[in-house]
Enzyme design. Sequence first.
Site, short mmCIF file in Angstrom:
data_model
loop_
_atom_site.label_atom_id
_atom_site.label_comp_id
_atom_site.label_asym_id
_atom_site.label_seq_id
_atom_site.Cartn_x
_atom_site.Cartn_y
_atom_site.Cartn_z
N ARG A 200 0.85 -1.20 0.00
CA ARG A 200 0.00 0.00 0.00
C ARG A 200 0.88 1.23 0.00
NH1 ARG A 200 -4.87 -1.85 4.09
NH2 ARG A 200 -5.44 -3.65 2.84
N SER B 261 -8.02 -0.82 0.75
CA SER B 261 -9.01 -1.08 1.78
C SER B 261 -9.73 0.17 2.27
CB SER B 261 -8.34 -1.83 2.93
OG SER B 261 -9.31 -2.28 3.83
N HIS B 262 -9.56 0.45 3.58
CA HIS B 262 -10.28 1.55 4.21
C HIS B 262 -9.53 2.87 4.08
CE1 HIS B 262 -7.41 -0.46 6.68
NE2 HIS B 262 -7.23 0.66 7.36
N ASP C 291 -16.37 -1.39 4.11
CA ASP C 291 -15.25 -0.48 3.81
C ASP C 291 -14.96 -0.41 2.31
OD1 ASP C 291 -14.23 -3.03 3.50
OD2 ASP C 291 -12.22 -2.43 4.12
N ASP D 209 -13.08 -1.94 0.16
CA ASP D 209 -13.08 -3.14 -0.67
C ASP D 209 -14.06 -4.22 -0.19
OD1 ASP D 209 -11.48 -3.51 1.58
OD2 ASP D 209 -10.28 -5.07 0.63
N ASP E 118 -14.49 -5.87 2.69
CA ASP E 118 -14.20 -7.01 3.56
C ASP E 118 -14.43 -6.70 5.04
OD1 ASP E 118 -11.99 -5.39 3.83
OD2 ASP E 118 -10.51 -6.90 3.27
N ARG E 119 -14.55 -5.42 5.40
CA ARG E 119 -14.81 -5.09 6.80
C ARG E 119 -16.29 -4.86 7.05
NH1 ARG E 119 -10.06 -1.44 9.32
NH2 ARG E 119 -8.34 -2.63 8.48
N LYS F 80 -11.88 -11.94 4.82
CA LYS F 80 -12.98 -11.49 5.65
C LYS F 80 -14.04 -10.90 4.73
CE LYS F 80 -10.58 -7.18 7.00
NZ LYS F 80 -9.22 -7.36 6.51
C1 G16 Z 1 -5.87 -5.64 6.88
C2 G16 Z 1 -5.74 -7.09 7.15
C3 G16 Z 1 -6.36 -7.42 8.46
C4 G16 Z 1 -5.78 -6.56 9.57
C5 G16 Z 1 -5.93 -5.11 9.19
C6 G16 Z 1 -5.28 -4.14 10.17
O1 G16 Z 1 -7.21 -5.31 6.72
O2 G16 Z 1 -6.36 -7.85 6.14
O3 G16 Z 1 -6.16 -8.76 8.70
O4 G16 Z 1 -6.44 -6.79 10.77
O5 G16 Z 1 -5.33 -4.89 7.93
O6 G16 Z 1 -3.94 -4.22 10.08
P1 G16 Z 1 -2.97 -3.19 10.79
O7 G16 Z 1 -3.37 -3.18 12.23
O8 G16 Z 1 -1.63 -3.78 10.53
O9 G16 Z 1 -3.17 -1.84 10.17
P2 G16 Z 1 -7.70 -4.44 5.49
O10 G16 Z 1 -9.18 -4.32 5.68
O11 G16 Z 1 -6.95 -3.14 5.61
O12 G16 Z 1 -7.30 -5.22 4.28
#
Ligand code: G16
Length: 542
Positions: free
Chosen positions: A21, A112-113, A276, A278, A280-281, A375
Site C-alpha cells: 500500500r 481497503s479503508h 469499507d 473493498d 471485507d470489513r 474477511k
Molecule cells: C488488513 C488485514 C487485516 C488486519 C488489518 C489491520 O485489513 O487484512 O487482517 O487486521 O489490515 O492491520 P494493521 O493493524 O496492521 O493496520 P484491510 O481491511 O486493511 O485489508
Amino acid sequence: MTRTVAISPFPDQKPGTSGLRKKVPLFQTPGYTEAFIQSIFDSLEGMEGESLVIGGDGRFYNRDVIQIAIRMAAANGFGRVVIGKGGILSTPAASHLIRKRQAFGGLILSASHNPGGPTEDFGIKYNISNGGPAPEKITDAIYARSRTIDRYLIAEFDDVDLDKIGDFEADGMAIEVVDPVAEYAELMETLFDFDAIRAHVAGGFRVAFDAMHAVTGPYAREILVRRLGVDPALVINAFPLEDFGGHHPDPNLVHAKQLYDQMMGPDAPDFGAASDGDGDRNLVIGRGIFVTPSDSLAILAANAHLAPGYKAGLKGIARSMPTSGAADRVAAKLGVEMHETPTGWKFFGNLLDAGRCTICGEESAGAGSDHVREKDGLWAILLWLNILAVRRQSVREIVHGHWAEYGRTYYSRHDYEALDTESANQLMAALDGKLSLLPGRKVGSLTIEKADNFAYQDPIDGSVSRNQGIRIFFEGGSRLVFRLSGTGTSGATLRIYMERYQPDPTRHDEETQSVLAPLILAARDLAEIGKWTGRDAPTVIT
Ligand code: G16
C-alpha cells in the site's frame, strides 16, 4: 507481441499486513507498478496457461492498473484472466471467484479503508489458489525479488473494454469480463435464509446500510434492496466513487458518523451496518448500541447454527491476537478449537483449509468464514440479519443476553497515527527491552502478571512468525497489547488494544473508556508514549 522492459529495482516494495500500500503518485512512477506485479509473477511457479482473477475496489488508478495487469498476465503466460465489470470486485467476491473458477490466483487492487484519489492511497495484493492472501513465505519471496528485479514483461495490445460483460481474447489469452455481484450473491443465498430475512424486513424490521461510496454499493443494492426488500432510502452512499466522496471508507465510529448518529438518534432503524473500501470489513450498530467487532465475532459464532450454512455447527473459531477473548469463551462452551493468530487474514488460510475452524474474526472490523478465504463485510451483516430474523429480538437484547451468559469483555483500541517512524520503532524496542522486568510490577491499581512479544507457530505448516505485538497481562484478566500497524502509508501508527473482563451482569452497563481508564493510564506509563511521540492523546479511539 511481448516486450521486455529494463528497470531498476525499487527499494520500498515490502508487502505489509495486506499487500503493498502506497500513495498513488508512487504507483504512477514509471515502472513502479510493473516492477511489483512482475515481482509477484516471478515468485510464482506453474502459472503457464492458468487463470488469474483481477479486480479492485474502484478507487482512483484502479482501471489503469487493471490494464497493465492484463497485459503483463498475457506476457507472463497466463491462459485466462477473469475481471470484474468496470474493474470492480469486492475482496471477498474476488476470493470467491478464485475458488469457484479454480484460478491459479488473483490480483486484488485495493488500499481497503484508506482514502482514495490522485494523491491518496492505492494497493496491490496477491491471493493464492485457495482464494486467500498470499502467506508470508510468498510475500517474503515477492519482496526479495523486488530488490533485484531488472526487467518486466508486457504484451502490446489495446485497452480491454472493462465495461462489457463477455468473453474476449488478446495475444492468445482469454479475457472474461464478469458481473462482479451475481456469483457472490448466489453464494450468499446458499448460506443464509433469505426468505426469513425478507419476511422480517417486510414485517417492519428497518435496516440501514452505509456503503461509504465504496465497492459494496452495487452488492448492497442487489442483495439488501432487490433480494431482501430493504428500503433503498436507508442504503446511503451506495454508488462507488474513485475518491469515496473525499472520505475515508473506514467503517468505524469516526468515519461512519452519519450512520452512527442515525442509529443513536430518535426513530433509529433496528439495524445499522457499513462496509469499507473493498467490502471485507463490517460495522454493526443496533438501535442505540454499538457492537464491538470482538463482541460481534463472539455473538456470530454463538448463533451461527441459526443460519442454514452453519446448522451443522462450527469446527472451530479463530481470532487475531489483539482481538478480545470474548470468542474464546464461546469456543469453550461449544467445545470446539480456538486459535489465536497474528494480525492479518492470511494467517487464517491454513486453518480454514485444514478444517480446523469455520469462523474467524479480527478486532479491525473483520469477520468471515470458510465460504471464502477473506474477511467478508456483507457476509457478517447477512449472518446478523439471519440471526435477528430467527431470534426476533433487538440487537440490544441479543448483545446483553450474550454478556449475561458469557460475561462482558470491555474493549477499546487507541491509535496514534502519523507518528515519526523512527520514534515509534524506538518506543516498541524500549518496551520490548523491559518485558522480562515487568511481571510482579504494579502500575497504578494494576499488577502485571506476565508480558511477552507474541510469536505464532502455524499448526499446519509449522512456520513461525515472530514479533507480532507486545502483550501485557494483568492479574484479574485484563490485557494490554501494543503493535505498529502494517497498513498505513504515512509514518507509523501505534495501536494500543485494551480489554477487561467483567462477569458480573450488574456491571455490564458501564462506560467503556471509564472501565478501561486504569489500563489507559498503564499503557501511557509503560510505553512512555509522551516521551517517544510527544503526544498526549490518541488520534482515533474505537
Ligand atoms: C488488513 C488485514 C487485516 C488486519 C488489518 C489491520 O485489513 O487484512 O487482517 O487486521 O489490515 O492491520 P494493521 O493493524 O496492521 O493496520 P484491510 O481491511 O486493511 O485489508
